[in-house]
Design a protein around this motif. Structure first.
Motif, PDB file in Angstrom:
ATOM      1  N   SER A 177       0.835  -1.199   0.000  1.00  0.00           N
ATOM      2  CA  SER A 177       0.000   0.000   0.000  1.00  0.00           C
ATOM      3  C   SER A 177       0.871   1.251   0.000  1.00  0.00           C
ATOM      4  CB  SER A 177      -0.907   0.018   1.228  1.00  0.00           C
ATOM      5  OG  SER A 177      -1.687   1.188   1.246  1.00  0.00           O
ATOM      6  N   THR A 178       0.433   2.256  -0.730  1.00  0.00           N
ATOM      7  CA  THR A 178       1.141   3.534  -0.716  1.00  0.00           C
ATOM      8  C   THR A 178       0.594   4.448   0.376  1.00  0.00           C
ATOM      9  OG1 THR A 178      -0.360   4.409  -2.387  1.00  0.00           O
ATOM     10  CG2 THR A 178       1.711   3.453  -3.166  1.00  0.00           C
ATOM     11  N   ASP A 179      -0.613   4.143   0.859  1.00  0.00           N
ATOM     12  CA  ASP A 179      -1.224   4.924   1.937  1.00  0.00           C
ATOM     13  C   ASP A 179      -0.852   4.325   3.283  1.00  0.00           C
ATOM     14  OD1 ASP A 179      -2.582   6.641   0.194  1.00  0.00           O
ATOM     15  OD2 ASP A 179      -4.282   5.277   0.045  1.00  0.00           O
ATOM     16  N   GLN A 180      -0.748   5.188   4.293  1.00  0.00           N
ATOM     17  CA  GLN A 180      -0.552   4.714   5.653  1.00  0.00           C
ATOM     18  C   GLN A 180      -1.902   4.669   6.361  1.00  0.00           C
ATOM     19  OE1 GLN A 180       2.583   7.584   6.908  1.00  0.00           O
ATOM     20  NE2 GLN A 180       3.757   5.731   7.373  1.00  0.00           N
ATOM     21  N   VAL A 181      -1.959   3.905   7.445  1.00  0.00           N
ATOM     22  CA  VAL A 181      -3.143   3.814   8.288  1.00  0.00           C
ATOM     23  C   VAL A 181      -2.705   4.162   9.702  1.00  0.00           C
ATOM     24  CG1 VAL A 181      -2.799   1.330   8.668  1.00  0.00           C
ATOM     25  CG2 VAL A 181      -5.063   2.331   9.027  1.00  0.00           C
ATOM     26  N   LEU A 182      -3.613   4.736  10.482  1.00  0.00           N
ATOM     27  CA  LEU A 182      -3.292   5.087  11.861  1.00  0.00           C
ATOM     28  C   LEU A 182      -3.657   3.941  12.801  1.00  0.00           C
ATOM     29  CD1 LEU A 182      -4.560   8.765  11.890  1.00  0.00           C
ATOM     30  CD2 LEU A 182      -2.214   7.942  11.638  1.00  0.00           C
ATOM     31  N   VAL A 183      -2.757   3.667  13.728  1.00  0.00           N
ATOM     32  CA  VAL A 183      -3.014   2.692  14.785  1.00  0.00           C
ATOM     33  C   VAL A 183      -3.780   3.440  15.873  1.00  0.00           C
ATOM     34  CG1 VAL A 183      -1.952   1.210  16.533  1.00  0.00           C
ATOM     35  CG2 VAL A 183      -0.954   1.344  14.229  1.00  0.00           C
ATOM     36  N   THR A 184      -5.059   3.123  16.037  1.00  0.00           N
ATOM     37  CA  THR A 184      -5.900   3.808  17.015  1.00  0.00           C
ATOM     38  C   THR A 184      -6.752   2.784  17.763  1.00  0.00           C
ATOM     39  OG1 THR A 184      -7.887   4.107  15.667  1.00  0.00           O
ATOM     40  CG2 THR A 184      -6.131   5.739  15.385  1.00  0.00           C
ATOM     41  N   ALA A 185      -7.296   3.201  18.888  1.00  0.00           N
ATOM     42  CA  ALA A 185      -8.221   2.340  19.626  1.00  0.00           C
ATOM     43  C   ALA A 185      -9.482   2.071  18.809  1.00  0.00           C
ATOM     44  CB  ALA A 185      -8.580   2.989  20.964  1.00  0.00           C
ATOM     45  N   HIS A 186      -9.840   2.984  17.910  1.00  0.00           N
ATOM     46  CA  HIS A 186     -11.027   2.792  17.074  1.00  0.00           C
ATOM     47  C   HIS A 186     -10.854   1.624  16.115  1.00  0.00           C
ATOM     48  CE1 HIS A 186     -12.557   6.531  18.613  1.00  0.00           C
ATOM     49  NE2 HIS A 186     -11.481   7.169  18.178  1.00  0.00           N
ATOM     50  N   GLY A 187      -9.616   1.358  15.711  1.00  0.00           N
ATOM     51  CA  GLY A 187      -9.356   0.276  14.774  1.00  0.00           C
ATOM     52  C   GLY A 187      -9.037  -1.051  15.430  1.00  0.00           C
ATOM     53  N   LEU A 188      -8.909  -1.056  16.761  1.00  0.00           N
ATOM     54  CA  LEU A 188      -8.556  -2.285  17.481  1.00  0.00           C
ATOM     55  C   LEU A 188      -9.695  -3.288  17.390  1.00  0.00           C
ATOM     56  CD1 LEU A 188      -6.520  -3.765  19.290  1.00  0.00           C
ATOM     57  CD2 LEU A 188      -7.619  -2.657  21.257  1.00  0.00           C
ATOM     58  N   GLN A 189      -9.366  -4.493  16.939  1.00  0.00           N
ATOM     59  CA  GLN A 189     -10.341  -5.567  16.797  1.00  0.00           C
ATOM     60  C   GLN A 189     -10.299  -6.493  18.010  1.00  0.00           C
ATOM     61  OE1 GLN A 189     -12.250  -5.550  13.502  1.00  0.00           O
ATOM     62  NE2 GLN A 189     -11.418  -3.561  14.142  1.00  0.00           N
ATOM     63  N   ALA A 190     -11.306  -7.322  18.166  1.00  0.00           N
ATOM     64  CA  ALA A 190     -11.406  -8.224  19.320  1.00  0.00           C
ATOM     65  C   ALA A 190     -10.213  -9.176  19.413  1.00  0.00           C
ATOM     66  CB  ALA A 190     -12.709  -9.019  19.252  1.00  0.00           C
ATOM     67  N   ASP A 191      -9.627  -9.536  18.287  1.00  0.00           N
ATOM     68  CA  ASP A 191      -8.489 -10.471  18.295  1.00  0.00           C
ATOM     69  C   ASP A 191      -7.140  -9.776  18.478  1.00  0.00           C
ATOM     70  OD1 ASP A 191      -8.113  -9.252  15.835  1.00  0.00           O
ATOM     71  OD2 ASP A 191      -8.170 -11.109  14.666  1.00  0.00           O
ATOM     72  N   GLY A 192      -7.149  -8.445  18.693  1.00  0.00           N
ATOM     73  CA  GLY A 192      -5.911  -7.703  18.899  1.00  0.00           C
ATOM     74  C   GLY A 192      -5.312  -7.133  17.629  1.00  0.00           C
ATOM     75  N   SER A 193      -5.900  -7.442  16.485  1.00  0.00           N
ATOM     76  CA  SER A 193      -5.428  -6.858  15.231  1.00  0.00           C
ATOM     77  C   SER A 193      -6.055  -5.474  15.071  1.00  0.00           C
ATOM     78  CB  SER A 193      -5.788  -7.758  14.045  1.00  0.00           C
ATOM     79  OG  SER A 193      -7.194  -7.820  13.875  1.00  0.00           O
ATOM     80  N   TYR A 194      -5.657  -4.763  14.019  1.00  0.00           N
ATOM     81  CA  TYR A 194      -6.167  -3.423  13.739  1.00  0.00           C
ATOM     82  C   TYR A 194      -6.806  -3.395  12.361  1.00  0.00           C
ATOM     83  CZ  TYR A 194      -3.692  -1.901  17.848  1.00  0.00           C
ATOM     84  OH  TYR A 194      -3.283  -1.756  19.146  1.00  0.00           O
ATOM     85  N   LEU A 195      -7.810  -2.554  12.220  1.00  0.00           N
ATOM     86  CA  LEU A 195      -8.528  -2.415  10.960  1.00  0.00           C
ATOM     87  C   LEU A 195      -7.982  -1.252  10.157  1.00  0.00           C
ATOM     88  CD1 LEU A 195     -10.984  -3.038   9.084  1.00  0.00           C
ATOM     89  CD2 LEU A 195     -12.289  -1.416  10.499  1.00  0.00           C
ATOM     90  N   ASP A 196      -7.762  -1.498   8.880  1.00  0.00           N
ATOM     91  CA  ASP A 196      -7.543  -0.419   7.926  1.00  0.00           C
ATOM     92  C   ASP A 196      -8.823  -0.324   7.112  1.00  0.00           C
ATOM     93  OD1 ASP A 196      -6.879   1.413   5.984  1.00  0.00           O
ATOM     94  OD2 ASP A 196      -5.362   0.166   5.024  1.00  0.00           O
ATOM     95  N   PRO A 197      -9.705   0.624   7.429  1.00  0.00           N
ATOM     96  CA  PRO A 197     -10.993   0.689   6.734  1.00  0.00           C
ATOM     97  C   PRO A 197     -10.867   1.039   5.252  1.00  0.00           C
ATOM     98  CG  PRO A 197     -10.856   2.371   8.468  1.00  0.00           C
ATOM     99  CD  PRO A 197      -9.573   1.629   8.464  1.00  0.00           C
ATOM    100  N   ARG A 198      -9.796   1.727   4.877  1.00  0.00           N
ATOM    101  CA  ARG A 198      -9.624   2.127   3.482  1.00  0.00           C
ATOM    102  C   ARG A 198      -9.354   0.910   2.593  1.00  0.00           C
ATOM    103  NH1 ARG A 198      -5.540   6.469   3.428  1.00  0.00           N
ATOM    104  NH2 ARG A 198      -7.294   7.762   4.075  1.00  0.00           N
TER     105      ARG A 198
END
Length: 154
Positions: A28-49
């Motif tokens: 990916s050329t775009d970055q994603v922010l590591v935030t509490a909003h993206g934290l998933q139940a399994d401890g991974s993070y979501l990149d909504p884009r």
């Protein structure tokens, strides 16, 4: 290394989430922010884009383990519209600005981050903002955090 990683993992995770730490995903050329909003139940993070989840090593600040994400498509067109506007705004107003936009329940959450670290000139700075748009009422709430640190040599 293991003792540090295990003992301080929670503190590193909390710090990176609060600082809206930018992460680069493979391919990916775009970055994603590591935030509490993206934290998933399994401890991974979501990149909504990109509609992917990823594992984040908070000590090394590295993203890995990309997986397809299951997202709520009912608000995707609205989320994507805010995402395009936030990305354009970040690129126009911040030299290294990164934005990530989430659809969470009845809210669209917009996170922006930019930073500049100049240890050679004895200063560092970071801008973070979080905007929550209630999609039912249209109410908007924002939180800005600016951190500037000047220091002396010696």
């Amino acid at each position: 290394d293991n003792l540090l990683k295990e003992g301080a993992a929670g503190a590193f995770a909390k710090y990176n989430q609060e600082q809206f730490t930018p992460a680069t995903l493979e391919g990916s050329t775009d970055q994603v922010l590591v935030t509490a909003h993206g934290l998933q139940a399994d401890g991974s993070y979501l990149d909504p884009r990109s509609k992917q989840t990823f594992t984040y090593d908070h000590l090394r600040k590295e993203a890995s383990g990309l997986q397809a994400a299951h997202t709520d498509d009912s608000k995707e067109s609205l989320r994507a519209a805010f995402d395009r506007a936030a990305k354009e705004y970040a690129e126009d107003h911040y030299p290294q600005g990164v934005s990530t936009v989430y659809a969470i329940g009845d809210e669209i959450v917009i996170c922006l981050e930019d930073h500049k670290f100049q240890p050679k000139y004895f200063w560092n700075g970071r801008w973070r903002s979080e905007w929550k748009v209630d999609t039912t009422s249209g109410d908007v709430k924002g939180l800005l955090k600016v951190h500037v640190h000047f220091y002396e040599d010696g």
